[in-house]
Write an enzyme that holds these catalytic residues in place. Structure first.
Site, PDB file in Angstrom:
ATOM      1  CD  GLN A  91      15.135   5.249   6.640  1.00 61.41           C
ATOM      2  OE1 GLN A  91      15.657   6.242   7.135  1.00 61.41           O
ATOM      3  NE2 GLN A  91      14.685   5.212   5.389  1.00 61.41           N
ATOM      4  CG  HIS A  97       9.399   2.558   4.743  1.00 62.76           C
ATOM      5  ND1 HIS A  97      10.735   2.760   4.460  1.00 62.76           N
ATOM      6  CD2 HIS A  97       9.359   2.041   5.986  1.00 62.76           C
ATOM      7  CE1 HIS A  97      11.466   2.360   5.488  1.00 62.76           C
ATOM      8  NE2 HIS A  97      10.662   1.930   6.440  1.00 62.76           N
TER       9      HIS A  97
HETATM   10  P1  5GP Z   1      11.917   0.357   8.799  1.00 60.79           P
HETATM   11  O1  5GP Z   1      12.585  -0.600   9.757  1.00 60.79           O
HETATM   12  O2  5GP Z   1      12.894   0.829   7.761  1.00 60.79           O
HETATM   13  O3  5GP Z   1      11.149   1.464   9.450  1.00 60.79           O
HETATM   14  O4  5GP Z   1      10.789  -0.480   8.058  1.00 60.79           O
HETATM   15  C1  5GP Z   1      11.106  -1.433   7.090  1.00 60.79           C
HETATM   16  C2  5GP Z   1      10.008  -2.459   7.145  1.00 60.79           C
HETATM   17  O5  5GP Z   1      10.084  -3.223   5.960  1.00 60.79           O
HETATM   18  C3  5GP Z   1      10.105  -3.433   8.313  1.00 60.79           C
HETATM   19  O6  5GP Z   1       8.917  -3.352   9.104  1.00 60.79           O
HETATM   20  C4  5GP Z   1      10.276  -4.800   7.650  1.00 60.79           C
HETATM   21  O7  5GP Z   1       9.573  -5.830   8.306  1.00 60.79           O
HETATM   22  C5  5GP Z   1       9.731  -4.554   6.250  1.00 60.79           C
HETATM   23  N1  5GP Z   1      10.352  -5.367   5.223  1.00 60.79           N
HETATM   24  C6  5GP Z   1      11.682  -5.599   5.050  1.00 60.79           C
HETATM   25  N2  5GP Z   1      11.892  -6.383   3.993  1.00 60.79           N
HETATM   26  C7  5GP Z   1      10.665  -6.649   3.471  1.00 60.79           C
HETATM   27  C8  5GP Z   1      10.236  -7.419   2.339  1.00 60.79           C
HETATM   28  O8  5GP Z   1      11.024  -8.021   1.592  1.00 60.79           O
HETATM   29  N3  5GP Z   1       8.890  -7.497   2.114  1.00 60.79           N
HETATM   30  C9  5GP Z   1       7.982  -6.846   2.925  1.00 60.79           C
HETATM   31  N4  5GP Z   1       6.686  -6.980   2.615  1.00 60.79           N
HETATM   32  N5  5GP Z   1       8.363  -6.100   3.979  1.00 60.79           N
HETATM   33  C10 5GP Z   1       9.693  -6.008   4.247  1.00 60.79           C
END
Ligand code: 5GP
Ligand code: ZN
Length: 111
Positions: A91, A97
């Protein structure tokens, strides 16, 4: 609150919208890990699945209904829904999300 996904849900930071209603917002991931990769988030700030209590559970159920509907509309026959909780699990954004990934073969277990 200084939260990236709160700002995206509020339209303060632009994103490519997939779906929106009063409870949740869906948008394409900026760094897609599959031909189709979007995120579905509650508009209310919740840190992760670890913070989901009975009061928040209806929003999570609603998000899954939205995922099923959007996937149908996009014609996705097979897809994966993932939520990472905490840094060791990957994360990077501390706002709940659900990743929806589709369009390529996937392995199990995930890395
Ligand atoms: P996590 O790594 O927390 O599971 O997922 C976060 C996701 O958010 C990642 O896949 C990353 O690419 C996406 N993400 C991060 N910053 C942004 C942003 O500013 N816009 C969009 N559309 N996605 C983002
Ligand atoms: Zn937030």
């Amino acid at each position: 609150m200084d939260c990236l996904f709160c700002k995206i849900a509020g339209g303060e930071i632009p994103s490519k919208k997939v779906y929106e209603d009063e409870l949740c917002y869906a948008f394409y991931d900026i760094d897609p890990q599959a031909p189709v990769h979007f995120l579905v988030i509650p508009k209310a700030h919740i840190q992760s699945v670890s913070q989901v209590d009975e009061a928040a559970a209806p929003v999570v159920g609603h998000i899954f209904a939205v995922i099923a509907q959007v996937a149908r509309e996009l014609g996705l026959e097979s897809y994966r829904v993932v939520s990472n909780i905490g840094p060791q699990a990957g994360q990077s954004v501390p706002h709940l999300h659900f990743h929806v990934l589709s369009g390529r073969d996937m392995t199990w277990p995930p890395g």
